[in-house]
Design a protein around this motif. Structure first.
Motif, PDB file in Angstrom:
ATOM      1  N   THR A   6       0.854  -1.194   0.000  1.00  0.00           N
ATOM      2  CA  THR A   6       0.000   0.000   0.000  1.00  0.00           C
ATOM      3  C   THR A   6       0.888   1.242   0.000  1.00  0.00           C
ATOM      4  O   THR A   6       1.987   1.238   0.538  1.00  0.00           O
ATOM      5  CB  THR A   6      -0.921   0.036   1.227  1.00  0.00           C
ATOM      6  N   CYS A  30      -1.143  -0.746  -4.266  1.00  0.00           N
ATOM      7  CA  CYS A  30      -2.435  -0.104  -4.011  1.00  0.00           C
ATOM      8  C   CYS A  30      -2.184   1.314  -3.533  1.00  0.00           C
ATOM      9  O   CYS A  30      -1.519   1.521  -2.506  1.00  0.00           O
ATOM     10  CB  CYS A  30      -3.220  -0.894  -2.965  1.00  0.00           C
ATOM     11  N   ASP A  31      -2.690   2.286  -4.287  1.00  0.00           N
ATOM     12  CA  ASP A  31      -2.455   3.687  -3.963  1.00  0.00           C
ATOM     13  C   ASP A  31      -3.634   4.497  -4.491  1.00  0.00           C
ATOM     14  O   ASP A  31      -4.066   4.297  -5.635  1.00  0.00           O
ATOM     15  CB  ASP A  31      -1.148   4.158  -4.607  1.00  0.00           C
ATOM     16  N   ASP A  49      -1.489  -2.479 -10.632  1.00  0.00           N
ATOM     17  CA  ASP A  49      -1.788  -1.220  -9.946  1.00  0.00           C
ATOM     18  C   ASP A  49      -3.260  -1.170  -9.561  1.00  0.00           C
ATOM     19  O   ASP A  49      -4.122  -1.232 -10.440  1.00  0.00           O
ATOM     20  CB  ASP A  49      -1.507  -0.028 -10.875  1.00  0.00           C
ATOM     21  N   LEU A  50      -3.526  -1.045  -8.282  1.00  0.00           N
ATOM     22  CA  LEU A  50      -4.886  -0.803  -7.822  1.00  0.00           C
ATOM     23  C   LEU A  50      -4.998   0.665  -7.427  1.00  0.00           C
ATOM     24  O   LEU A  50      -4.271   1.116  -6.532  1.00  0.00           O
ATOM     25  CB  LEU A  50      -5.222  -1.664  -6.599  1.00  0.00           C
ATOM     26  N   LYS A  52      -7.022   2.642  -5.439  1.00  0.00           N
ATOM     27  CA  LYS A  52      -8.058   2.305  -4.471  1.00  0.00           C
ATOM     28  C   LYS A  52      -7.707   2.885  -3.109  1.00  0.00           C
ATOM     29  O   LYS A  52      -6.549   2.850  -2.686  1.00  0.00           O
ATOM     30  CB  LYS A  52      -8.171   0.775  -4.378  1.00  0.00           C
ATOM     31  N   VAL A  54      -7.216   2.827   0.676  1.00  0.00           N
ATOM     32  CA  VAL A  54      -6.810   1.722   1.543  1.00  0.00           C
ATOM     33  C   VAL A  54      -7.962   1.252   2.430  1.00  0.00           C
ATOM     34  O   VAL A  54      -8.001   0.094   2.856  1.00  0.00           O
ATOM     35  CB  VAL A  54      -5.578   2.138   2.374  1.00  0.00           C
ATOM     36  N   ILE A  57      -9.951  -1.854   0.667  1.00  0.00           N
ATOM     37  CA  ILE A  57      -9.310  -3.095   0.225  1.00  0.00           C
ATOM     38  C   ILE A  57     -10.117  -4.294   0.700  1.00  0.00           C
ATOM     39  O   ILE A  57     -10.570  -4.353   1.846  1.00  0.00           O
ATOM     40  CB  ILE A  57      -7.864  -3.166   0.756  1.00  0.00           C
ATOM     41  N   ASP A  61      -8.526  -8.699  -3.257  1.00  0.00           N
ATOM     42  CA  ASP A  61      -7.360  -7.927  -3.702  1.00  0.00           C
ATOM     43  C   ASP A  61      -6.056  -8.575  -3.240  1.00  0.00           C
ATOM     44  O   ASP A  61      -5.004  -8.345  -3.834  1.00  0.00           O
ATOM     45  CB  ASP A  61      -7.428  -6.500  -3.161  1.00  0.00           C
TER      46      ASP A  61
END
Length: 332
Positions: A6, A30-31, A49-50, A52, A54, A57, A61
Motif C-alpha cells: 500500500t 495499491c495507492d 496497480d490498484l 483504491k 486503503v 481493500i 485484492d
C-alpha cells in the motif's frame, strides 16, 4: 513471492517496488493517487496497480499474497494535524481493518510502517522498544493504537511486524522536502539560508528512505520465530543526530549558506534519541547502505542536477501537505 504494497507510489514505496522487483517478486500496488504527478524522476511500476482507497481493500485484492507491506498513511505530523480525525480513520482504523482482511485472506505476514515518533518527548536518551511511549501528535498516536490492536491478531498463521522507522530522508523518485534533512538542504539551495525552526538541540534518529524499504524486505524474509509480533526500531545507533548537526552537514555541501535559527516552533518538544540494537540482534546480516553524509551527498547531487530552486521549494510538488490541501479544496 507475491507482495501487496500500500502507498506504493509514495516516497518510500517507490524504492520498495523497485527493490522487490529486483528480488523477483510479483508486486501488487495499491495507492489512491493523492500525490500523482509529484514524482521528479521515473518510478518503477508495480506488476498490478490498484487505484483504491486503503479503507476499501477487500480479501480478493490480496489473493495469493505472501505478505502485506503497509505504507499508506497520512504521512507526517503537520498533515495529521490538518485533520486529526482523518488521520485516525486512515492511519489507525483502515490499518486495523486491513490487517483483519489480510488475516482472513490467509496472508501469513503483515508489515506495518510505524515510526520512532511514538517516543515523542523521550524521558531518557537511547530509547528502546520497551521504553514508555509518549506521543505528541495524532500521527504518532495513530501508529501506537494500530500496533496495539493488530498485535492481538497474531497467531500461528498470522505474523504482524511493526517497523518503528527513524525519520526518513534522502533521494527518491517521489521526492519530499517536508522532512528535516531534505528541507534544510532545499532551504540552503533556494535561499542561501539553512532555516532551522527550533533551537537545533532536539535529537532525531535518521534513515535513508531506501534503507527503510530494504528493512521491509529483510524482515519479510526473516524466520517467523525471529520477528513474530515484534515492534522493531529501524535505523542505526550511529545515525542519531541533533538538528544542528544536520545544519552542519548542509553547510558542508552549500558552504555559502548561512544558518538561521528562526524560532518558528520555539523549543521543539519532539526530542528522542533511539536505540536500534534489537534490529541487528534479529537480523545480524542487515546493514544500512547509507549514512547521513553519503545520503546527503547523493541528494545534493540530484538536486543540483535537477536545478532545484526557490520555485521548487515554495511549490506544491515536493510538499505533501500543500498538495493534499489543494486537492482536498478541489474536492470541496
Amino acid at each position: 513471492m507475491k507482495i501487496f504494497v500500500t502507498g506504493h507510489k509514495g516516497y518510500i514505496g517507490a524504492h520498495l517496488v523497485d527493490l522487490l522487483k529486483q528480488e523477483g517478486a510479483q508486486v501488487v500496488g495499491c495507492d489512491v493517487g493523492l500525490f500523482e504527478g509529484c514524482n521528479w524522476e521515473p518510478v518503477v511500476t508495480a506488476d498490478r496497480d490498484l487505484v483504491k482507497d486503503v479503507r476499501a481493500i477487500e480479501a480478493a485484492d490480496l489473493d495469493g499474497c505472501d505478505a502485506v507491506m503497509h505504507l499508506a498513511a497520512i504521512s507526517n505530523d503537520p498533515m495529521g494535524d490538518l485533520n486529526a480525525q482523518l488521520t485516525f480513520d486512515v492511519n489507525r482504523d483502515a490499518s486495523i481493518r486491513l490487517a483483519r482482511v489480510a488475516k482472513e485472506a490467509g496472508v501469513p505476514r503483515f508489515l506495518f510502517a510505524g515510526s520512532c515518533s511514538v517516543y515523542g518527548q523521550g524521558e531518557k536518551l537511547d530509547l528502546d522498544e520497551g521504553d514508555p511511549l509518549n506521543p505528541l501528535t495524532a500521527y504518532a498516536q495513530s501508529k501506537i493504537e494500530t500496533e496495539q490492536a493488530v498485535s492481538k491478531m497474531a497467531d500461528a498463521s498470522f505474523t504482524p511486524i511493526f517497523l518503528r522507522n527513524a525519520t526518513a530522508y534522502g533521494h527518491s523518485p517521489m521526492l519530499r522536502i517536508d522532512l528535516v534533512v531534505n528541507n534544510l538542504l532545499g532551504s540552503a539551495l533556494s535561499y542561501g539560508e539553512i532555516r532551522i525552526h527550533s533551537d537545533g538541540s532536539p535529537w532525531r534518529p535518521l534513515i535513508h528512505c531506501r534503507d527503510i524499504a530494504r528493512a521491509f524486505i529483510a524482515l519479510s524474509k526473516a524466520p517467523k520465530d525471529v520477528v513474530h509480533n515484534k515492534a522493531i526500531n529501524v535505523g542505526a545507533n550511529s545515525e542519531n543526530y541533533q538538528v544542528r548537526d544536520v545544519g552542519d552537514q548542509v553547510q558542508r555541501l552549500v558552504p555559502s549558506a548561512t544558518v538561521a535559527y528562526t524560532g518558528q516552533v520555539g523549543s521543539d518538544p519532539r526530542n528522542y534519541r533511539v536505540n536500534f540494537d534489537l534490529l541487528y540482534s534479529l537480523l545480524p546480516d542487515f546493514k544500512l547502505q547509507y549514512n547521513l553524509v553519503s545520503g546527503m551527498d547523493e541528494l545534493h547531487g540530484r538536486m543540483v542536477e535537477h536545478g532545484f530552486s526557490k520555485k521548487d521549494f515554495e511549490g506544491d510538488q515536493f510538499v505533501r501537505l500543500r498538495t493534499l490541501k489543494h486537492r482536498m479544496d478541489r474536492l470541496g
